[in-house]
Design an enzyme around this catalytic site. Structure first.
Site, PDB file in Angstrom:
ATOM      1  CB  ALA A   6      32.136  57.557  61.289  1.00  0.00           C
ATOM      2  CG  LEU A   7      36.065  57.869  56.137  1.00  0.00           C
ATOM      3  CD1 LEU A   7      36.952  58.576  55.130  1.00  0.00           C
ATOM      4  CD2 LEU A   7      35.754  56.457  55.667  1.00  0.00           C
ATOM      5  CB  SER A   8      37.719  53.946  61.898  1.00  0.00           C
ATOM      6  OG  SER A   8      37.880  52.866  60.975  1.00  0.00           O
ATOM      7  N   GLY A  10      40.127  52.375  58.829  1.00  0.00           N
ATOM      8  CA  GLY A  10      40.137  50.943  58.538  1.00  0.00           C
ATOM      9  C   GLY A  10      39.385  50.622  57.253  1.00  0.00           C
ATOM     10  CB  VAL A  11      39.320  47.500  55.267  1.00  0.00           C
ATOM     11  CG1 VAL A  11      38.884  46.473  56.284  1.00  0.00           C
ATOM     12  CG2 VAL A  11      38.848  47.107  53.870  1.00  0.00           C
ATOM     13  CG  ASP A  12      35.213  46.602  58.443  1.00  0.00           C
ATOM     14  OD1 ASP A  12      35.281  45.866  57.450  1.00  0.00           O
ATOM     15  OD2 ASP A  12      35.489  46.230  59.590  1.00  0.00           O
ATOM     16  CG  MET A  32      34.488  60.798  65.230  1.00  0.00           C
ATOM     17  SD  MET A  32      33.084  59.919  65.953  1.00  0.00           S
ATOM     18  CE  MET A  32      33.203  58.351  65.088  1.00  0.00           C
ATOM     19  CB  CYS A 101      33.239  53.644  72.381  1.00  0.00           C
ATOM     20  SG  CYS A 101      34.008  54.666  71.099  1.00  0.00           S
ATOM     21  CB  CYS A 198      40.871  51.350  71.062  1.00  0.00           C
ATOM     22  SG  CYS A 198      39.796  52.537  71.878  1.00  0.00           S
TER      23      CYS A 198
END
Length: 378
Positions: A6-8, A10-12, A32, A101, A198
């Site tokens: 899962a790639l949001s 962000g860096v994490d 997502m 979520c 969010c």
């Protein structure tokens, strides 16, 4: 192993995916999309799900040389997270939308789709650890306790725990993650963290609820029922709140007042002194017990020197970044749990998540029904 990362944006999540690739897994990335109007979902460091995030996620996937897809989960997010958030406040509760979520979107929906597509596991950038124990997988706090997210992941079931990879659980700091992202050329090393809720990017939770539920003027009262002021909707207040009460009449002792509870049935907000916020007994329902080999036996003696890494002691955490409190009594059924704390705690509200730990290991998650001082149960 086939892994869905899962790639949001962000860096994490970018570094987590990179570590999964480096570990030799066959990785596919998915972003997502949780908002029906993503262009409005980021203001500074607030929020997530913006167009900027999807672009950053695509760029990270390209750098890593892995396939990349976007899944539109806006409808699922609206139904399971946003609508639930509003309904819980309407019921006089204080929900945690991040837990919701993670339960229904970031893990359940993601895991079900991944399984249907033939993936062996999902990978995320959450700060927590999944390790093999003597009796199966265990969910543990992250090494970096300041970034630990085991609290919001505790709602995972056993099946999800068996099919998740959390590569950042052992990192020592967020600075180390940013440095790794820069070294890997992922392009998001200096991107600010998102925070707050969010889907309320301007941070005005009261305004968001008022727009959804309308105004409903009622009374602000003290514990004896004396009217001290009025409000525009009980759902705009939460237990422990001090600011924004709008009361002109000072307390007799001159000390600040706090919200003690909201009463939807009478449309009242009850306020009182800080001492009335202190509780030591919590009852919760919707119990998910992750540790089949540990049923929550409590130590008969709790030492003041015990820290949160003492693997013999039972602890309760009731806020995402709250302190772990020793548990000195526990009773449970298949769906409910009641705990007695080793010290008084202030401002615990119905609807918040209760997470029970043995040292740094997550044992269970439940939703707080109500909190009292021992002897005040009704």
């Amino acid at each position: 192993m086939r892994v869905l990362a899962a790639l949001s944006g962000g860096v994490d999540s970018a570094v987590a995916a990179a570590r999964a690739v480096e570990a030799g897994h066959d990785v596919t990335a998915v972003h997502m999309a949780l908002s029906s109007s993503p262009q409005s979902c980021r203001m500074g460091a607030r929020g997530c799900c913006s167009l900027e995030d999807s672009v950053d996620a695509a760029r990270a996937a390209e750098t890593l040389g892995i396939p990349y897809y976007v899944w539109d989960l806006a409808e699922e997010f609206e139904e399971t997270v946003i609508n639930d958030f509003v309904e819980q406040y309407q019921l006089g509760r204080t929900p945690n939308p991040c837990v919701r979520c993670n339960e229904f979107v970031k893990f359940r929906e993601l895991a079900e789709r991944a399984k249907a597509l033939g993936f062996d596991a999902v990978c995320t950038g959450h700060y927590a650890r999944v390790e093999e124990g003597p009796n199966g997988k265990q969910l543990l706090r992250a090494r970096d306790l300041l970034k630990d997210q085991s609290y919001v992941l505790a709602v995972m079931g056993e099946e999800e725990l068996d099919r998740v990879i959390l590569p950042l659980g052992d990192v020592t700091s967020k600075t180390a993650v940013r440095e790794e992202a820069e070294a890997r050329g992922l392009g998001v090393s200096n991107k600010p963290d998102s925070y707050d809720i969010c889907f309320i990017p301007d941070g005005d939770t009261q305004g968001f609820l008022r727009a959804r539920l309308g105004e409903n003027t009622g009374n602000i009262v003290d514990p004896d029922g004396n009217v001290l002021g009025t409000h525009r909707g009980y759902f705009e207040y939460t237990v422990g709140q001090r600011k924004g009460l709008g009361i002109d009449r000072p307390a007799e002792d001159g000390k600040p007042r706090y919200v003690l509870e909201t009463r939807p049935s009478t449309n009242e907000v009850v306020v009182g002194s800080a001492t009335l916020l202190s509780i030591d007994t919590v009852r919760a329902n919707e119990l998910t017990w992750l540790a089949t080999d540990d049923q929550g036996e409590v130590l008969t003696e709790i030492s003041q020197e015990m820290g949160t890494d003492d693997d013999q002691c039972l602890y309760a955490q009731m806020r995402a970044h709250g302190r772990a409190i020793p548990v000195v009594g526990l009773e449970k059924t298949t769906e409910t749990v009641k705990i007695r704390l080793g010290e008084m705690v202030r401002g615990i509200a119905a609807g918040q998540s209760l997470v029970i730990y043995r040292g740094n290991r997550v044992l269970a998650h439940a939703v707080i029904e109500f909190a009292r001082r021992e002897g005040e149960w009704k």
